[in-house]
Every structure is written in C-alpha cells, then in structure tokens.
Design an enzyme around this catalytic site. Structure first.
Site, PDB file in Angstrom:
ATOM      1  N   TYR A  21      15.411   7.588 -28.860  1.00 17.95           N
ATOM      2  CA  TYR A  21      14.432   6.528 -28.629  1.00 17.95           C
ATOM      3  C   TYR A  21      13.172   6.811 -29.436  1.00 17.95           C
ATOM      4  CZ  TYR A  21      11.288   3.373 -26.062  1.00 17.95           C
ATOM      5  OH  TYR A  21      10.394   2.397 -25.728  1.00 17.95           O
ATOM      6  N   ASP A  48      -2.202   3.731 -26.971  1.00 17.48           N
ATOM      7  CA  ASP A  48      -1.112   2.757 -27.003  1.00 17.48           C
ATOM      8  C   ASP A  48      -1.638   1.385 -26.583  1.00 17.48           C
ATOM      9  OD1 ASP A  48       1.403   1.589 -27.091  1.00 17.48           O
ATOM     10  OD2 ASP A  48       1.952   2.268 -25.073  1.00 17.48           O
ATOM     11  N   ASP A  69      10.899   0.968 -29.931  1.00 19.35           N
ATOM     12  CA  ASP A  69       9.905   0.177 -29.221  1.00 19.35           C
ATOM     13  C   ASP A  69       9.137  -0.660 -30.245  1.00 19.35           C
ATOM     14  OD1 ASP A  69       7.713  -0.779 -27.837  1.00 19.35           O
ATOM     15  OD2 ASP A  69       7.063   1.164 -27.082  1.00 19.35           O
ATOM     16  N   ASP A  88       6.989  -3.111 -29.424  1.00 18.82           N
ATOM     17  CA  ASP A  88       5.835  -3.719 -28.765  1.00 18.82           C
ATOM     18  C   ASP A  88       6.065  -5.217 -28.531  1.00 18.82           C
ATOM     19  OD1 ASP A  88       4.613  -1.289 -28.569  1.00 18.82           O
ATOM     20  OD2 ASP A  88       3.146  -1.630 -30.152  1.00 18.82           O
ATOM     21  N   HIS A  91      13.329  -3.137 -28.754  1.00 19.85           N
ATOM     22  CA  HIS A  91      12.949  -3.987 -27.633  1.00 19.85           C
ATOM     23  C   HIS A  91      11.592  -4.621 -27.885  1.00 19.85           C
ATOM     24  CE1 HIS A  91      10.077  -1.150 -25.738  1.00 19.85           C
ATOM     25  NE2 HIS A  91      10.990  -0.194 -25.844  1.00 19.85           N
ATOM     26  N   GLU A 125       8.497  -6.941 -25.821  1.00 22.51           N
ATOM     27  CA  GLU A 125       7.994  -7.068 -24.461  1.00 22.51           C
ATOM     28  C   GLU A 125       7.211  -8.353 -24.271  1.00 22.51           C
ATOM     29  OE1 GLU A 125       4.145  -4.212 -24.342  1.00 22.51           O
ATOM     30  OE2 GLU A 125       5.970  -3.343 -25.205  1.00 22.51           O
ATOM     31  N   CYS A 128      -0.314   0.163 -22.277  1.00 14.99           N
ATOM     32  CA  CYS A 128       0.762   1.011 -21.780  1.00 14.99           C
ATOM     33  C   CYS A 128       1.354   0.373 -20.528  1.00 14.99           C
ATOM     34  CB  CYS A 128       0.229   2.403 -21.466  1.00 14.99           C
ATOM     35  SG  CYS A 128       1.433   3.467 -20.628  1.00 14.99           S
ATOM     36  N   ARG A 152      11.976  -6.554 -22.865  1.00 12.68           N
ATOM     37  CA  ARG A 152      11.272  -5.802 -21.819  1.00 12.68           C
ATOM     38  C   ARG A 152      10.362  -6.762 -21.053  1.00 12.68           C
ATOM     39  NH1 ARG A 152       6.875  -0.923 -22.917  1.00 12.68           N
ATOM     40  NH2 ARG A 152       5.246  -1.853 -21.609  1.00 12.68           N
ATOM     41  N   GLU A 202      10.410  -2.684 -16.798  1.00 15.00           N
ATOM     42  CA  GLU A 202       9.305  -1.736 -16.873  1.00 15.00           C
ATOM     43  C   GLU A 202       8.558  -1.601 -15.543  1.00 15.00           C
ATOM     44  OE1 GLU A 202       8.326   0.826 -17.946  1.00 15.00           O
ATOM     45  OE2 GLU A 202       6.921   0.640 -19.614  1.00 15.00           O
ATOM     46  N   ASN A 260      13.216   3.179 -17.543  1.00 14.82           N
ATOM     47  CA  ASN A 260      12.239   4.056 -18.200  1.00 14.82           C
ATOM     48  C   ASN A 260      11.823   5.148 -17.228  1.00 14.82           C
ATOM     49  OD1 ASN A 260      10.174   5.237 -19.615  1.00 14.82           O
ATOM     50  ND2 ASN A 260       8.808   3.467 -19.569  1.00 14.82           N
TER      51      ASN A 260
END
Length: 305
Positions: A50, A64, A91, A93, A118, A120, A128, A163, A193, A216
């Site tokens: 990952y 982040d 990731d 974002d 992914h 989101e 975060c 996500r 998440e 996660n």
C-alpha cells in the site's frame, strides 16, 4: 527478476491482485514509505503493498491535508511498483481536483504500473481520515469522480476503490448508502474509513454483502486494531496498515539520534540496526556485482614479454 525492474508485467500483477481480493483469505497490505520497504514487505510474505498519501506527505515533511501533487504521488508509486512483484494499491486522495483530474489520476497511476487506487469522498483539500472536522462532498459529486475514473481506465483489471469518510460525519447508515451508490457508479471495492469497532465492521459488511471491502488498521486513530483473521471472518477482503512502517522507522530514528547526541556514539544501537549484510541482501548487491563482472568490468591482459 531484472535488476532494474520487477519480473512480472503490470497486467499480470493486476490480475494477481484481483485474485487476492477474491480469495477467501484476506489480502494484507502494509504501507511502504520507500521502494526498499516494499521489497521487504514482499519478502515477508504479504499479499500486496500500500502507498499511503499521508506517508508520501510525511516523507516530504508535509501534513496530510491535500498538499501533495499527482506528480509526487505517481512518482513514488512508480518507484515502489518497480521493485516488487506484488500488486500496489495507491491512495489517490480526492483525485487531485475535479472529475477530469480523477480521470487523469487513473491514467497516470496505470502508467506507473500499480494495481489500483482509491478515491475518497471528502471535500478538497482533504484531511486525515481519522481526525475530526472532516467534510464530505454530496453523493452526486463523488459519483462523478468515480465515473470519471472508471472511464479513464484502460486495463479492466486496474482496481478502482471508493473510500467513504461519511461514517464519522453523517453516520454509518449514510456511509452504507454512499457505498451502494459508489458501487453502482462502477467502483470495484469500498474502503470504509474510520469505523470504530468490530461491531461497526460487521454492520457494514452485512449491509453491503457482495462488494469487496477494505479495512484500515491505522494506529492511534478512530478504529480498534482488529486482527486480520477477525476481519477475514467478518468478510473483509483486504486490510491496510498504512503508516505502520514509517512510524516504526521514525520512532527508532528519533531514539537513536538522541542516544548519539547524548553519548557521542551509535555503538549501543548496533544490535538494533539492520546489518549491512541484510541490507545488501535486500538490495541484491551480489546480482549487480555479477552483472558488472560479466558485462562491464574487465582485467587488463598481463604483458608476458
């Protein structure tokens, strides 16, 4: 395996990654903050790697909060995918912008050789996922992101995961409804998440019975640290440990630096370091030596006069 790339083409790695997600056994994906860590993950026997957006940001000494760029994330992902035969999940974002940017993100990550990404449903710039104060976009906006991403996919085996951060903002029922809408839009997998407990994970699985689900297990966050075997029994298909290796490494780095500062030597840390010989094993140093000796290095003929 080639010295300068892995031995499995991207298409085959994506097929293998999909097979791992479809397996009765959960796919475990530790986060890699560098290509060398990705190689260690493979040698340890995990099912995938990952690449965390939080880790890419932290490695650049940034929080982040959506400050990293597609170029930076794709570049690090390409470096990591190059050194491992495992599928790499990235990731991405919020897709780094509007739906057209999400489409470009998929194209760039496919070119980087990774197995999937992914996207989101947070607003941009994001936060975060385990902090308070998050905001999520309307469902139709996230559906546009997913549809754009799916439309840009050239390899049908490239995994597009959606996500949802809605559980911590609007509640679990909203997150469940969003997951169903995202699947209808073409997502292959749902990343739930910041669920809190084993009961929450079970509730989500029961409400979304047929989709691939990703959990996660990040430290110091909202979620209880649930054993992979329990998540497998619940029915989750994959679990990520996104920041674990970075936290381990940085924790030890700070302790060792303090000792060097206090005592003037690193000698007390020698038995806690990775030995030079093990580093050379991971680097496949001997294979490079053999290549060099066979092709480049030569011995000047002696003069027998």
């Amino acid at each position: 395996m080639s010295l300068f790339s892995n031995g499995v083409d991207a298409s085959s790695r994506r097929k293998a990654f999909r097979a791992a997600l479809a397996s009765p056994d959960i796919a475990r994906l530790p986060g890699a903050f560098s290509p060398l860590v990705a190689r260690a993950i493979e040698e340890a026997g995990f099912e995938g790697v990952y690449v965390s957006g939080a880790v890419v940001a932290a490695d650049l000494a940034l929080p982040d909060i959506g400050l990293t760029t597609l170029t930076e994330v794709a570049g690090r992902s390409r470096q990591i995918a190059r050194v491992t035969d495992l599928g790499v999940l990235v990731d991405a974002d919020t897709g780094f912008g509007e739906p057209m940017s999400a489409a470009r993100t998929v194209a760039e990550l496919e070119d980087a050789g990774v197995a999937g990404c992914h996207l989101e449903d947070q607003v941009n710039p994001k936060r975060c996922g385990h902090l308070d104060g998050k905001e999520v976009v309307p469902v139709d906006v996230m559906v546009q992101r997913i549809r754009a991403a799916v439309s840009a996919r050239r390899d049908p085996d490239f995994v597009i995961c959606a996500r949802t951060d809605a559980a911590g903002v609007e509640g679990i029922p909203s997150a469940i409804n969003r997951a169903k809408a995202y699947l209808d839009a073409g997502a292959d997998m749902i990343f739930t998440e910041a669920l809190h407990s084993e009961a929450d994970f079970r509730r989500f699985r029961e409400a979304v019975p047929d989709a691939w689900l990703l959990a996660n297990m990040t430290e110091f966050g909202k979620s209880d640290l649930i054993n992979a075997s329990v998540l497998q029994d619940i029915g989750y298909n994959a679990v990520i440990y996104p920041v674990t290796t970075l936290r381990i490494a940085m924790g030890q780095v700070e302790l060792a630096l303090q000792e060097i500062k206090d005592h003037g030597t690193q000698e007390g840390w020698l038995d806690r370091m990775q030995h030079r010989s093990r580093l050379y094993e991971l680097l496949r140093y001997e294979s490079y030596n053999m290549f060099d000796q066979d092709i480049f290095t030569y011995t000047k003929e002696q003069n027998n006069d």
